[in-house]
Design a protein around this motif. Structure first.
Motif, PDB file in Angstrom:
ATOM      1  N   ARG A 131     -10.557   6.659  -1.469  1.00 30.14           N
ATOM      2  CA  ARG A 131     -10.480   5.640  -0.424  1.00 30.14           C
ATOM      3  C   ARG A 131     -11.178   6.121   0.831  1.00 30.14           C
ATOM      4  O   ARG A 131     -11.164   7.306   1.158  1.00 30.14           O
ATOM      5  N   PHE A 158     -10.644   0.918  -1.518  1.00 32.79           N
ATOM      6  CA  PHE A 158      -9.712   1.747  -2.275  1.00 32.79           C
ATOM      7  C   PHE A 158     -10.060   1.607  -3.753  1.00 32.79           C
ATOM      8  O   PHE A 158      -9.950   0.520  -4.324  1.00 32.79           O
ATOM      9  N   ARG A 191      -0.780   3.424  -2.436  1.00 31.70           N
ATOM     10  CA  ARG A 191      -1.415   4.715  -2.150  1.00 31.70           C
ATOM     11  C   ARG A 191      -0.413   5.854  -2.138  1.00 31.70           C
ATOM     12  O   ARG A 191      -0.775   6.997  -2.369  1.00 31.70           O
ATOM     13  N   CYS A 192       0.864   5.569  -1.794  1.00 30.15           N
ATOM     14  CA  CYS A 192       1.851   6.642  -1.667  1.00 30.15           C
ATOM     15  C   CYS A 192       3.264   6.083  -1.797  1.00 30.15           C
ATOM     16  O   CYS A 192       3.497   4.884  -1.625  1.00 30.15           O
ATOM     17  N   MET A 236       0.840  -1.207   0.000  1.00 30.87           N
ATOM     18  CA  MET A 236       0.000   0.000   0.000  1.00 30.87           C
ATOM     19  C   MET A 236       0.871   1.251   0.000  1.00 30.87           C
ATOM     20  O   MET A 236       0.390   2.334  -0.307  1.00 30.87           O
ATOM     21  N   ILE A 264      -0.974   9.194  -7.200  1.00 36.26           N
ATOM     22  CA  ILE A 264      -0.139   8.714  -6.100  1.00 36.26           C
ATOM     23  C   ILE A 264       0.773   9.844  -5.615  1.00 36.26           C
ATOM     24  O   ILE A 264       1.646  10.296  -6.366  1.00 36.26           O
ATOM     25  N   SER A 284      -8.702   8.445  -8.037  1.00 36.97           N
ATOM     26  CA  SER A 284      -8.767   7.423  -6.997  1.00 36.97           C
ATOM     27  C   SER A 284      -9.550   7.961  -5.806  1.00 36.97           C
ATOM     28  O   SER A 284      -9.712   9.174  -5.653  1.00 36.97           O
TER      29      SER A 284
END
Length: 558
Positions: A535, A553, A187-188, A168, A209, A533
């Protein structure tokens, strides 16, 4: 559990050794122990001279017996201890009462063990047994930084087999990241350091991202290397060392007296200059540049600084009126005896910032210090200036240059700027905290491609948070809020920020949607493909499914 049981047995034996105090305090301590076991919060005591001290000293391991051998060993130890007390002429009736109470304690421990084995034992406060956030690492990351990730709540490793699922988050140092190494679950991305030219930042922005760095974490380490560079540029340190090692020692065949004489005689070949009273031009006044300016002033230098994008926070770090600031790079280059570069590499902006035209402005004996990025200096133009005799100062850097390979004026060091134990620890710790902030609350700090976004969560446990990355176009925010309102969902607070082509919206909802995944899909459709995106987040590591790592997500490009 077996280790916990063994620790409990050891703790109890130590506890009983404290019973050599008064009978009354002994019995009170035993009662305290019984209560702690009953509540499931027994830990090893440091002292047991009173029930109050007993209770306050329990600070550590929870008593969870789950193996028969530690319990048997504990009971045997108690019997031996009771016998020893009788030999010491302690009242046998009191001893029997205490042993009886200890037997009851042991029965409670066994009951707790059996309940735990059956899955019905009470969990310790703060225990978390659900899914973890997964973070994949590239390069060797400092263990000090990795320890910031709470065990059990985060799984961190360099191999996919070390993680419970797809990553993630990604954490790296110098690894050149490829797009195919970034699965849709990411995610990052966090870089342990300031530069991010080893990450395809533009493409990550398109994928929604955020890319983080750790500004300032290695600032002191780089500053110290810059000061070293100043001295290398001013005195014949490396040249003198090389002469002694490769010339004098060889020619004098290791004879001490001759070597000592030559060392004294040949010093005239390496006369340098002092930096005190000379002018240092600092290009870029961020975390590193500000520290370099401060250190140079402390060494008696005059400092001129240039930074057209100076932030308020960075300005506050500067040494005030003790240095001169200019809005003209040309003026800085004209006045400086040394120029130290501390700007990021931005193609088309800082690429070859020091080029042939800039070199014409600079003093003939100017020395250039580049511990930022190699591409900021036009090596070919500098070599041409050396070859024409127009420049005599040194170029000190920790980047090689194809045009200056082997040139006597170019002193190249390994890329040592952040290569200290302290800098690596600081960078890793900051990167870990940044990742945790984002994964758990959606907070964005220190991102090179996303806007800073901080929305403090409210205390209402029923609320949930929706974090949305969308194309930065007019009307999209209105579409988002209108859609949420049409679903009868109340927005308790929100924040919307943007940077370039990307926008980031954080919305706190007063209640949990009935079907979060469906809402995300419908939101993307309602916004006509502008959602990159989204989440859902809840209170981290609670029993709410929205708060469970890895759930809800949505990515449009997967």
């Amino acid at each position: 559990p077996a280790a916990a049981a063994a620790a409990a047995a050891t703790a109890a034996v130590r506890f009983f050794r404290h019973l050599r105090v008064s009978k009354k305090s002994s019995r009170m301590s035993l009662k305290c122990l019984a209560r702690e076991v009953t509540l499931g919060s027994f830990t090893e005591p440091r002292s047991a001279t009173s029930s109050a001290r007993c209770r306050s000293s329990f600070a550590g391991t929870r008593l969870r017996a789950s193996a028969r051998k530690p319990l048997v060993a504990l009971r045997r130890s108690l019997r031996v201890h009771a016998g020893a007390r009788e030999n010491n002429h302690v009242n046998s009736a009191s001893t029997e009462d205490e042993v009886e109470l200890l037997q009851k304690v042991l029965e409670m421990v066994k009951a707790n063990k059996e309940a735990s084995a059956a899955g019905s034992g009470p969990a310790a406060p703060g225990d978390y047994t659900g899914p973890s956030f997964t973070v994949k690492t590239f390069n060797a990351i400092s263990p000090v930084g990795l320890k910031k990730f709470p065990s059990g709540k985060y799984e961190v490793g360099g191999e996919d087999t070390e993680l419970g699922g797809e990553p993630m988050g990604i954490m790296l140092r110098s690894h050149k990241l490829k797009e195919e190494e970034v699965p849709p679950t990411v995610r990052c991305i966090a870089r342990c350091g300031a530069g991010t030219n080893n990450i395809p930042v533009a493409r990550m922005t398109e994928l929604g991202i955020p890319v983080f760095n750790t500004p300032g974490a290695n600032a002191n380490a780089v500053k110290e290397l810059v000061i070293c560079g100043l001295l290398l540029a001013s005195r014949g340190i490396l040249e003198g060392y090389g002469h002694v090692k490769d010339v004098i020692n060889v020619e004098e065949d290791g004879e001490y007296d001759k070597i000592a004489t030559r060392i004294e005689k040949d010093k005239k070949n390496y006369v340098g200059v002092e930096i005190t009273g000379r002018t240092l031009g600092v290009v870029g006044l961020g975390n590193i540049g500000a520290r370099v300016a401060e250190a140079a002033l402390a060494l008696g230098m005059k400092v001129i600084g240039y930074d057209p994008a100076l932030s308020v926070d960075a300005a506050l770090r500067l040494p005030g009126d003790r240095m001169e600031r200019t809005n003209s790079l040309e003026e800085l280059l004209k006045e400086s005896d040394y120029v130290s570069l501390h700007v990021p590499y931005i193609k088309g902006v800082t690429h070859h910032l020091i080029d042939a035209e800039a070199l014409k402005i600079m003093k003939p004996n100017v020395s250039i210090l580049n511990f930022a990025r190699g591409e900021i200096v036009d090596g070919a133009a500098l070599k041409a200036a050396y070859d024409r005799g127009e420049k005599s100062g040194k170029y000190i850097s920790d980047f090689s240059d194809p045009a200056l390979i082997g040139h006597s004026k170019h002193m190249v060091l390994p890329h040592l700027g952040a290569s200290t134990a302290e800098a690596e620890e600081n960078s890793a710790a900051m990167a870990a905290e940044t990742i945790m902030d984002f994964l758990e609350s959606g907070t964005i700090r220190n991102s090179v491609n996303f806007p800073t976004t901080i929305l403090e969560p409210k205390a209402n446990a029923d609320e949930c948070r929706l974090c949305i990355v969308n194309v930065n176009e007019s009307g999209v925010l209105g579409d988002i809020t209108s859609f949420i309102g049409s679903k009868g969902i109340n927005i308790s607070q929100q924040i919307n920020t943007s940077r370039g082509d990307v926008a980031y919206t954080v919305i706190d909802m007063s209640s949990r949607p009935q079907d979060p995944a469906k809402l995300q899909a419908e939101l993307a459709e309602a916004c006509h493909g502008k959602i990159i995106s989204s989440r859902f987040l809840g209170k981290p590591f609670s029993d709410n499914d929205i708060a469970t790592p890895g759930t809800y997500f949505y990515v449009s490009w997967a």
